[in-house]
Design a protein around this motif. Sequence first.
Motif, mmCIF file in Angstrom:
data_model
loop_
_atom_site.group_PDB
_atom_site.id
_atom_site.type_symbol
_atom_site.label_atom_id
_atom_site.label_comp_id
_atom_site.label_asym_id
_atom_site.label_seq_id
_atom_site.Cartn_x
_atom_site.Cartn_y
_atom_site.Cartn_z
ATOM 1 N N ARG A 1 13.490 10.622 -13.771
ATOM 2 C CA ARG A 1 12.259 10.209 -13.125
ATOM 3 C C ARG A 1 11.801 8.876 -13.663
ATOM 4 N NH1 ARG A 1 7.800 14.040 -14.293
ATOM 5 N NH2 ARG A 1 6.576 12.172 -14.181
ATOM 6 N N PHE A 2 11.076 8.107 -12.825
ATOM 7 C CA PHE A 2 10.523 6.837 -13.264
ATOM 8 C C PHE A 2 9.321 6.483 -12.400
ATOM 9 C CE2 PHE A 2 13.808 5.976 -10.162
ATOM 10 C CZ PHE A 2 13.175 5.131 -9.268
ATOM 11 N N THR A 3 8.448 5.649 -12.949
ATOM 12 C CA THR A 3 7.304 5.113 -12.214
ATOM 13 C C THR A 3 7.101 3.680 -12.682
ATOM 14 O OG1 THR A 3 5.693 5.822 -13.860
ATOM 15 C CG2 THR A 3 6.133 7.347 -12.039
ATOM 16 N N GLY A 4 6.461 2.867 -11.858
ATOM 17 C CA GLY A 4 6.175 1.508 -12.288
ATOM 18 C C GLY A 4 5.816 0.597 -11.139
ATOM 19 N N THR A 5 5.921 -0.704 -11.424
ATOM 20 C CA THR A 5 5.662 -1.731 -10.423
ATOM 21 C C THR A 5 6.755 -2.780 -10.507
ATOM 22 O OG1 THR A 5 4.268 -2.996 -11.944
ATOM 23 C CG2 THR A 5 3.139 -1.436 -10.506
ATOM 24 N N ALA A 6 6.967 -3.461 -9.377
ATOM 25 C CA ALA A 6 7.980 -4.517 -9.341
ATOM 26 C C ALA A 6 7.624 -5.519 -8.251
ATOM 27 C CB ALA A 6 9.360 -3.928 -9.080
ATOM 28 N N GLY A 7 8.053 -6.756 -8.448
ATOM 29 C CA GLY A 7 7.859 -7.788 -7.445
ATOM 30 C C GLY A 7 7.533 -9.125 -8.074
ATOM 31 N N PRO A 8 7.334 -10.136 -7.228
ATOM 32 C CA PRO A 8 6.898 -11.429 -7.736
ATOM 33 C C PRO A 8 5.392 -11.385 -8.022
ATOM 34 C CG PRO A 8 7.280 -11.556 -5.363
ATOM 35 C CD PRO A 8 7.662 -10.175 -5.801
ATOM 36 N N PRO A 9 4.887 -12.288 -8.864
ATOM 37 C CA PRO A 9 3.457 -12.296 -9.195
ATOM 38 C C PRO A 9 2.588 -12.306 -7.935
ATOM 39 C CG PRO A 9 4.628 -13.823 -10.596
ATOM 40 C CD PRO A 9 5.615 -13.355 -9.555
ATOM 41 N N GLY A 10 1.560 -11.471 -7.960
ATOM 42 C CA GLY A 10 0.626 -11.394 -6.843
ATOM 43 C C GLY A 10 1.077 -10.479 -5.721
ATOM 44 N N ARG A 11 2.309 -10.007 -5.772
ATOM 45 C CA ARG A 11 2.816 -9.132 -4.717
ATOM 46 C C ARG A 11 3.568 -7.932 -5.303
ATOM 47 N NH1 ARG A 11 5.027 -13.817 -3.009
ATOM 48 N NH2 ARG A 11 7.062 -12.962 -2.524
ATOM 49 N N PHE A 12 3.030 -7.372 -6.379
ATOM 50 C CA PHE A 12 3.655 -6.208 -6.993
ATOM 51 C C PHE A 12 3.542 -5.004 -6.069
ATOM 52 C CE2 PHE A 12 3.010 -8.731 -10.808
ATOM 53 C CZ PHE A 12 4.199 -8.535 -11.466
ATOM 54 N N ARG A 13 4.537 -4.147 -6.163
ATOM 55 C CA ARG A 13 4.533 -2.921 -5.364
ATOM 56 C C ARG A 13 4.792 -1.751 -6.294
ATOM 57 N NH1 ARG A 13 9.781 -2.033 -1.380
ATOM 58 N NH2 ARG A 13 9.395 0.166 -1.343
#
Length: 78
Positions: free
Chosen positions: A1-13
């Motif tokens: 299992r995992f959780t988090g955020t990813a993306g370029p600055p200002g557009r994290f998902r």
Amino acid sequence: RFTGTAGPPGRFRDIAGSGDQFYQLSAKDEIVFAYITKPDNSGNPLTVEIYDEGEMVKAQTITKPGGTLEISAEVGNP
């Protein structure tokens, strides 16, 4: 299992799941960041890979129980 955020600055998902997962992020000529937490108490590996046009540009693995993996890579530049 995992959780988090990813993306370029200002557009994290927000992302979450288990097993092998692929997330397509819209980014060109930017640095992509991922902050992924392994909430279980196992020593099982968690690997995050960043791809640019189908080619892996960076990968990182953690095994620490409850650990957070932080990775970034520039994508879209020749």
